[in-house]
Design a protein around this motif. Structure first.
Motif, PDB file in Angstrom:
ATOM      1  N   GLY B  16      -7.422  14.326 -19.566  1.00 30.68           N
ATOM      2  CA  GLY B  16      -6.952  15.222 -18.522  1.00 30.68           C
ATOM      3  C   GLY B  16      -7.380  16.662 -18.719  1.00 30.68           C
ATOM      4  N   GLU B  17      -7.731  17.019 -19.959  1.00 25.11           N
ATOM      5  CA  GLU B  17      -8.189  18.384 -20.221  1.00 25.11           C
ATOM      6  C   GLU B  17      -9.632  18.544 -19.780  1.00 25.11           C
ATOM      7  OE1 GLU B  17      -5.428  19.457 -24.118  1.00 25.11           O
ATOM      8  OE2 GLU B  17      -7.495  18.808 -24.409  1.00 25.11           O
ATOM      9  N   SER B  18     -10.071  19.791 -19.706  1.00 23.74           N
ATOM     10  CA  SER B  18     -11.462  20.107 -19.404  1.00 23.74           C
ATOM     11  C   SER B  18     -12.189  20.459 -20.698  1.00 23.74           C
ATOM     12  CB  SER B  18     -11.553  21.273 -18.427  1.00 23.74           C
ATOM     13  OG  SER B  18     -10.954  20.928 -17.192  1.00 23.74           O
ATOM     14  N   VAL B  19     -13.483  20.249 -20.691  1.00 22.66           N
ATOM     15  CA  VAL B  19     -14.274  20.531 -21.888  1.00 22.66           C
ATOM     16  C   VAL B  19     -15.662  21.000 -21.475  1.00 22.66           C
ATOM     17  CG1 VAL B  19     -15.162  18.170 -22.105  1.00 22.66           C
ATOM     18  CG2 VAL B  19     -14.948  19.605 -24.159  1.00 22.66           C
ATOM     19  N   THR B  20     -16.243  21.839 -22.298  1.00 23.70           N
ATOM     20  CA  THR B  20     -17.594  22.345 -22.026  1.00 23.70           C
ATOM     21  C   THR B  20     -18.469  22.145 -23.247  1.00 23.70           C
ATOM     22  OG1 THR B  20     -16.824  23.986 -20.425  1.00 23.70           O
ATOM     23  CG2 THR B  20     -18.983  24.361 -21.422  1.00 23.70           C
ATOM     24  N   VAL B  21     -19.642  21.607 -23.020  1.00 22.70           N
ATOM     25  CA  VAL B  21     -20.659  21.443 -24.062  1.00 22.70           C
ATOM     26  C   VAL B  21     -21.783  22.413 -23.749  1.00 22.70           C
ATOM     27  CG1 VAL B  21     -22.296  19.849 -25.135  1.00 22.70           C
ATOM     28  CG2 VAL B  21     -20.076  19.013 -24.322  1.00 22.70           C
ATOM     29  N   ASN B  22     -22.237  23.121 -24.769  1.00 19.95           N
ATOM     30  CA  ASN B  22     -23.285  24.115 -24.578  1.00 19.95           C
ATOM     31  C   ASN B  22     -24.593  23.682 -25.224  1.00 19.95           C
ATOM     32  OD1 ASN B  22     -21.721  26.276 -23.238  1.00 19.95           O
ATOM     33  ND2 ASN B  22     -20.561  26.214 -25.150  1.00 19.95           N
ATOM     34  N   CYS B  23     -25.669  24.217 -24.692  1.00 20.84           N
ATOM     35  CA  CYS B  23     -27.004  23.875 -25.167  1.00 20.84           C
ATOM     36  C   CYS B  23     -27.864  25.132 -25.097  1.00 20.84           C
ATOM     37  CB  CYS B  23     -27.582  22.767 -24.294  1.00 20.84           C
ATOM     38  SG  CYS B  23     -29.357  22.502 -24.424  1.00 20.84           S
ATOM     39  N   SER B  24     -28.662  25.355 -26.111  1.00 20.85           N
ATOM     40  CA  SER B  24     -29.621  26.463 -26.072  1.00 20.85           C
ATOM     41  C   SER B  24     -31.007  25.906 -26.321  1.00 20.85           C
ATOM     42  CB  SER B  24     -29.275  27.528 -27.108  1.00 20.85           C
ATOM     43  OG  SER B  24     -29.229  26.976 -28.412  1.00 20.85           O
ATOM     44  N   GLU B  53     -32.431  26.656 -10.218  1.00 21.42           N
ATOM     45  CA  GLU B  53     -31.043  26.379  -9.900  1.00 21.42           C
ATOM     46  C   GLU B  53     -30.148  26.998 -10.969  1.00 21.42           C
ATOM     47  OE1 GLU B  53     -31.650  22.058  -9.850  1.00 21.42           O
ATOM     48  OE2 GLU B  53     -31.121  22.082  -7.711  1.00 21.42           O
ATOM     49  N   ARG B  54     -29.013  27.475 -10.541  1.00 23.64           N
ATOM     50  CA  ARG B  54     -28.067  28.073 -11.495  1.00 23.64           C
ATOM     51  C   ARG B  54     -26.914  27.129 -11.799  1.00 23.64           C
ATOM     52  NH1 ARG B  54     -31.646  29.874 -12.775  1.00 23.64           N
ATOM     53  NH2 ARG B  54     -32.535  31.942 -12.431  1.00 23.64           N
ATOM     54  N   THR B  64     -24.592  24.248 -15.696  1.00 25.19           N
ATOM     55  CA  THR B  64     -25.129  25.562 -15.372  1.00 25.19           C
ATOM     56  C   THR B  64     -26.383  25.790 -16.185  1.00 25.19           C
ATOM     57  OG1 THR B  64     -23.878  26.715 -17.093  1.00 25.19           O
ATOM     58  CG2 THR B  64     -22.805  26.459 -14.937  1.00 25.19           C
ATOM     59  N   LEU B  65     -27.230  26.651 -15.674  1.00 25.91           N
ATOM     60  CA  LEU B  65     -28.462  26.985 -16.370  1.00 25.91           C
ATOM     61  C   LEU B  65     -28.676  28.487 -16.282  1.00 25.91           C
ATOM     62  CD1 LEU B  65     -31.036  25.984 -17.813  1.00 25.91           C
ATOM     63  CD2 LEU B  65     -32.106  25.804 -15.559  1.00 25.91           C
ATOM     64  N   ASP B  66     -28.889  29.117 -17.422  1.00 23.28           N
ATOM     65  CA  ASP B  66     -29.174  30.546 -17.492  1.00 23.28           C
ATOM     66  C   ASP B  66     -30.522  30.708 -18.182  1.00 23.28           C
ATOM     67  OD1 ASP B  66     -27.282  33.479 -18.558  1.00 23.28           O
ATOM     68  OD2 ASP B  66     -29.382  33.240 -18.007  1.00 23.28           O
ATOM     69  N   THR B  67     -31.561  30.891 -17.397  1.00 27.14           N
ATOM     70  CA  THR B  67     -32.901  30.976 -17.970  1.00 27.14           C
ATOM     71  C   THR B  67     -33.112  32.283 -18.734  1.00 27.14           C
ATOM     72  OG1 THR B  67     -33.694  31.785 -15.839  1.00 27.14           O
ATOM     73  CG2 THR B  67     -33.955  29.427 -16.291  1.00 27.14           C
ATOM     74  N   SER B  68     -32.342  33.318 -18.423  1.00 26.80           N
ATOM     75  CA  SER B  68     -32.510  34.589 -19.139  1.00 26.80           C
ATOM     76  C   SER B  68     -32.021  34.480 -20.579  1.00 26.80           C
ATOM     77  CB  SER B  68     -31.784  35.715 -18.414  1.00 26.80           C
ATOM     78  OG  SER B  68     -30.394  35.456 -18.360  1.00 26.80           O
ATOM     79  N   SER B  73     -24.893  24.784 -19.883  1.00 27.26           N
ATOM     80  CA  SER B  73     -23.599  24.227 -20.236  1.00 27.26           C
ATOM     81  C   SER B  73     -23.303  23.037 -19.339  1.00 27.26           C
ATOM     82  CB  SER B  73     -22.494  25.276 -20.098  1.00 27.26           C
ATOM     83  OG  SER B  73     -22.282  25.600 -18.741  1.00 27.26           O
ATOM     84  N   LEU B  74     -22.540  22.115 -19.879  1.00 25.72           N
ATOM     85  CA  LEU B  74     -22.065  20.963 -19.125  1.00 25.72           C
ATOM     86  C   LEU B  74     -20.551  20.955 -19.238  1.00 25.72           C
ATOM     87  CD1 LEU B  74     -22.692  18.260 -17.601  1.00 25.72           C
ATOM     88  CD2 LEU B  74     -22.457  17.150 -19.835  1.00 25.72           C
ATOM     89  N   SER B  75     -19.886  21.059 -18.114  1.00 24.67           N
ATOM     90  CA  SER B  75     -18.425  21.036 -18.099  1.00 24.67           C
ATOM     91  C   SER B  75     -17.933  19.740 -17.480  1.00 24.67           C
ATOM     92  CB  SER B  75     -17.881  22.226 -17.301  1.00 24.67           C
ATOM     93  OG  SER B  75     -18.264  23.452 -17.910  1.00 24.67           O
ATOM     94  N   ILE B  76     -16.911  19.197 -18.087  1.00 26.48           N
ATOM     95  CA  ILE B  76     -16.276  17.982 -17.568  1.00 26.48           C
ATOM     96  C   ILE B  76     -14.822  18.314 -17.300  1.00 26.48           C
ATOM     97  CG2 ILE B  76     -15.811  15.527 -17.952  1.00 26.48           C
ATOM     98  CD1 ILE B  76     -17.913  15.596 -20.181  1.00 26.48           C
ATOM     99  N   THR B  77     -14.382  18.106 -16.078  1.00 26.52           N
ATOM    100  CA  THR B  77     -12.980  18.353 -15.743  1.00 26.52           C
ATOM    101  C   THR B  77     -12.224  17.023 -15.722  1.00 26.52           C
ATOM    102  OG1 THR B  77     -13.507  18.217 -13.392  1.00 26.52           O
ATOM    103  CG2 THR B  77     -13.522  20.400 -14.392  1.00 26.52           C
ATOM    104  N   ALA B  78     -10.912  17.140 -15.917  1.00 28.68           N
ATOM    105  CA  ALA B  78     -10.047  15.954 -15.873  1.00 28.68           C
ATOM    106  C   ALA B  78     -10.646  14.819 -16.706  1.00 28.68           C
ATOM    107  CB  ALA B  78      -9.816  15.513 -14.435  1.00 28.68           C
ATOM    108  N   THR B  79     -10.864  15.090 -17.978  1.00 29.44           N
ATOM    109  CA  THR B  79     -11.524  14.103 -18.830  1.00 29.44           C
ATOM    110  C   THR B  79     -10.743  12.796 -18.893  1.00 29.44           C
ATOM    111  OG1 THR B  79     -10.440  15.095 -20.758  1.00 29.44           O
ATOM    112  CG2 THR B  79     -12.716  15.776 -20.289  1.00 29.44           C
TER     113      THR B  79
END
Lengths: 114, 111
Positions: B16-24, B53-54, B64-68, B73-79
């Motif tokens: 039920g929680e949200s989580v974010t995974v980041n990538c560089s 695309e952002r 989301t994608l930040d080319t700068s 990041s990949l966010s998952i809601t209501a896990t």
């Protein structure tokens, strides 16, 4: 619908023995084909890719070879296995190259070299 | 050097929680993909986001994608428990056909 089949499902082999893993894609004409290797708990490392029958490009050298004898078939092999060859081997296909398109993965073959 | 890497090796959340995974990543890209791999299975693509695309959504997933800053990041809601898997980002190299996967983030969703 496209299906991707890998064989065998799992293998236990002795060091120094030969290996042949297969992959067949049905329902898609002239796909790009890929072999990946994954160590337990590790990331996926692309080994080979093929964009047409008879042509295979090597991405990393791991004492393995690959061939594409038919449009829908991709074979991974070696004449002499090493302990380091243990892992999970995945075949994949795509229509476009690299990150431009989805890669669809098969169920994988788990290999243990003893 | 790695072309892509996730920033955390493992995450644990309650259902039920949200989580974010980041990538560089370290090179210019034309697209980035997020894959999920459940135990004993091959990876399955979740989202493909192109460099122009952002943000991209797919159901409970948002990338989301930040080319700068060369990050995504990949966010998952209501896990859900079935979101338990390893999550990889993947980018292309200048070789064109080579897709380079990050090191992966293992997500555990507890009931």
């Amino acid at each position: 619908a496209q299906t991707i089949h890998q064989w065998p499902v799992a293998e236990i082999k002795a060091v120094g023995s030969p290996l042949s893993l297969g992959c067949t894609i049905k329902g898609k004409s002239s796909p790009n084909l890929y072999w990946y290797w994954q160590a337990t708990g590790g990331t996926l490392q692309q080994l080979f890719y093929s964009i047409t029958v008879g042509q295979v490009e090597s991405v990393v050298q791991l004492n393995l070879s690959a061939s594409r004898p038919k449009d829908d078939q991709f074979i991974l092999s070696t004449e002499k296995l090493l302990l380091s060859h243990s892992g999970f081997y995945l075949c994949a296909w795509s229509l476009e190259r690299g990150a431009q398109d989805t890669q669809y993965f098969g169920p994988g073959t788990r290999l243990l070299v003893l | 050097s790695q072309l892509a890497e996730e920033n955390l090796w493992a995450l644990s959340v309650h259902e039920g929680e949200s989580v974010t995974v980041n990538c560089s990543y370290k090179t210019s890209i034309t697209a980035l993909q997020w894959y999920r791999q459940k135990s004993g299975e091959g990876p399955a693509q979740l989202i493909l986001i192109r460099s122009n695309e952002r943000e991209k959504r797919n159901g409970r997933l948002r990338a989301t994608l930040d080319t700068s800053s060369q990050s995504s990041s990949l966010s998952i809601t209501a896990t859900r428990c079935e979101d338990t898997a390893v999550y990889f980002c993947a980018t292309e190299s200048n070789m064109g056909y080579k897709l380079t996967f990050g090191t992966g983030t293992s997500l555990l969703v507890d009931p």
